[in-house]
Enzyme design. Structure first.
Site, short mmCIF file in Angstrom:
data_model
loop_
_atom_site.label_atom_id
_atom_site.label_comp_id
_atom_site.label_asym_id
_atom_site.label_seq_id
_atom_site.Cartn_x
_atom_site.Cartn_y
_atom_site.Cartn_z
N ASP A 189 -62.65 32.36 71.10
CA ASP A 189 -61.93 32.99 70.00
C ASP A 189 -61.53 34.42 70.37
O ASP A 189 -62.32 35.17 70.95
CB ASP A 189 -62.89 33.02 68.79
CG ASP A 189 -62.22 33.39 67.50
OD1 ASP A 189 -61.36 32.64 67.05
OD2 ASP A 189 -62.58 34.44 66.93
N GLU A 220 -72.82 27.19 87.27
CA GLU A 220 -74.23 26.80 87.47
C GLU A 220 -74.44 25.35 87.03
O GLU A 220 -75.47 24.76 87.32
CB GLU A 220 -75.15 27.69 86.62
CG GLU A 220 -75.15 29.15 87.02
CD GLU A 220 -75.78 30.02 85.92
OE1 GLU A 220 -76.36 29.47 84.94
OE2 GLU A 220 -75.67 31.25 86.04
#
Ligand code: GLC
Length: 561
Positions: A210, A276
């Site tokens: 956002d 990751e």
């Protein structure tokens, strides 16, 4: 870690606005996670690849959940974390991907961080999480600068000490209840890495970010007066309409609160957090930035994967403008190795089945209501919306759909004043209607109470009395219905792998026509009124019935090349 598949390059992503999708808990006329889980098979049947959920986190709901009070929990109105896990499991069982909303620019004023900041001394570590500043004027009675909130009114609110005396001011680019975080503060950055990992560990495939152009503000927070034509959601660099800004015009003025260069280091950091994890997780920027070449900076190889193409959304239904924005989009995104995205509707804009037939200027975020000038003719709007969607779904790249557009839903214009909830409406004293008209709960069953939205017949915004024909069950299996047109388009798109294709312009069709070839499919969209002669070819899809070898106005056709 990627495995080379990169699903997001061509994905069709369906936006679920949780409070208006389906009320599974059957309590209060508000949609929830249980309702989503229950209704997911309808989205598989539609043929989308992924869902994006607008916020369902703990929130006082001052801005429909974009005011987050706890980033790592579910608001009781939507269910629990266990409901989230059940939904996530079902999404993946059904072969879909799941993207959730992340709201990093601001928190709710009810967030513990902000409450602690208010309770702490000026200059404290707690205050340093947000943008607190002394006022100007003799006694600090004036705001620190002249910035306006996107929702109307000043972007600063003054705090009051416990003894009733006035204190510092805090910045909120949106509602008073949405204080901006200070992203210069490493503590804030650390919190958000943890929040990303919290949801990545739970199995989400990515985040829609956002206000991804707003996190960093220019040093010194200088005064700024925007050009008169800017749209309300920030208007990006300048107002996005009516002219599409050419990619070469990179020097358009940048407000001190949007698109600051240093925002990119945050997304590089997040990129590495996502790396990751296995499974091709993604970030998608909600950044109202022009020109497209500048927006493309959000999707450089070490930043985000996607950015919403609002230049496309804001382009009028006119062939020359459409051709230009498609060219600019492909050029800009390709230059950084990212896919273009395409979008026509979301929870912040007038639904395209109404917007494309508006006859008066309507800046983004202002909405339309009973007293708006230039109200759309419904049949024309739907006809253009179907044609525009058929054009969009044939373009290479990733496309976003907003719940209800596959039903051809129009904007709800005549909502009673007392039902409106968008902060824009309140902050402008009703001068701007805001975004409630595109957020009305969607109809599933023509004959059921609240059109099957929930078992109680309640709905948090009133549904129009004439929505039976739009209900999903009234369109399902009905040849030529908007729902079946979307299904067919998505099936052909997959079959011909249009998302991974290209767009080769086909000349000779005249000014009102957008015509291109994408692999085995020829796409011809007629944005004018005059009919266009079609080449010989098998019709794969038509947004309206065709004449004999003739493409009527406001119609798109796909032919086998
Ligand atoms: C984004 C959201 C919008 C929200 C605003 C503030 O633009 O899409 O709905 O009001 O940010 O969070």
């Amino acid at each position: 870690m990627t495995n080379g598949n990169e699903w997001w390059r061509s994905a069709v992503i369906y936006q679920i606005y949780p409070r208006s999708f389906s009320d599974g808990m059957g309590d209060d006329g508000l949609g929830d996670l249980a309702g989503i889980t229950e209704r997911l098979p309808a989205l598989v049947e539609l043929g989308v690849d992924a869902v994006w959920l607008s916020p369902f986190y703990t929130s006082p709901q001052k801005d429909a959940g974009y005011d987050v009070a706890d980033y790592c929990d579910v608001d009781p109105i939507f269910g629990t974390l266990a409901d989230f896990d059940a939904m996530e499991k079902r999404v993946h069982e059904l072969g879909l991907r799941l993207i959730v909303d992340l709201v990093p620019n601001h928190t709710s004023d009810q967030h513990r961080w902000f409450q602690e900041a208010l309770a702490s001394a000026e200059g404290s570590q707690e205050r340093a999480r947000y943008m607190f500043r002394d006022g100007t004027g003799d006694t600090g009675e004036l705001p620190p600068n002249n910035w306006d909130s996107v929702f109307g009114g000043p972007a600063w609110t003054r705090t009051i000490h416990p003894d009733g005396t006035p204190g510092q001011w805090y910045l909120h680019l949106f509602d008073t209840s949405q204080p901006d975080l200070d992203w210069e503060n490493p503590w804030v950055r650390e919190q958000f890495r943890d929040i990303l990992r919290f949801w990545l560990d739970r199995g989400v495939d990515g985040f829609r970010v956002d206000v991804a152009h707003g996190l960093i503000k220019a040093a010194g927070l200088p005064d700024y007066t925007p050009p008169a034509s800017g749209g309300s959601m920030g208007g990006g660099i300048v107002g996005l309409e009516p002219e599409i800004v050419a990619n070469a015009e990179l020097d358009t003025p940048t407000p001190p609160y949007w698109a600051q260069e240093r925002v990119h280091e945050i997304y590089r950091d997040w990129h590495s957090v996502l790396e990751e994890y296995d499974g091709e997780r993604v970030l998608c920027a909600e950044a109202w930035v022009e020109p497209l070449a500048k927006l493309a900076r959000w999707v450089r190889p070490d930043e985000m994967q996607q950015a919403f193409n609002f230049s496309y959304l804001e382009t009028p239904w006119e062939a020359p403008a459409m051709r230009k924005v498609i060219d600019l989009s492909l050029e800009a995104f390709t230059s950084v190795g990212a896919p273009s995205t395409w979008v026509l509707s979301n929870h912040d804009v007038v639904r395209h089945a109404s917007r494309l037939a508006l006859t008066a200027e309507n800046p983004q975020g202002h909405g339309i209501g009973p007293k708006s000038p230039g109200k759309p003719v419904r049949e024309l709007g739907l006809r253009r919306a179907r044609a525009a969607t058929a054009l969009m779904l044939a373009l290479p790249g990733s496309a976003y759909l907003y719940q209800g557009e596959e039903l051809g839903l129009p904007e709800v214009i005549d909502l009673p004043d007392e039902s409106r909830q968008d902060p824009t409406w309140f902050r402008t004293n009703g001068e701007r209607y805001g975004r409630d008209g595109c957020r009305v709960p969607i109809p599933w069953e023509a004959e059921a109470p609240s059109y099957g939205f929930g078992p109680t017949g309640k709905s948090w915004l009133p549904q129009p009395a004439d929505w039976e024909p739009y209900a999903r069950d009234a369109q399902r299996g009905v040849a030529g219905s908007t729902l079946e047109m979307y299904r067919l388009a998505l099936a052909i798109r997959t079959q011909h792998d249009l998302g991974m294709g290209g767009a080769e312009w086909l000349p000779g069709y005249g000014d009102d026509v957008v015509a291109f070839r994408n692999g085995g499919v020829t796409v011809i969209a007629n944005t004018g009124e005059a009919v266009v002669e079609l080449p010989i070819g098998q019709v794969l899809l038509a947004s309206e019935p065709l004449g004999d070898g003739i493409l009527p106005g406001d119609t798109t056709v796909w032919l086998r090349s």
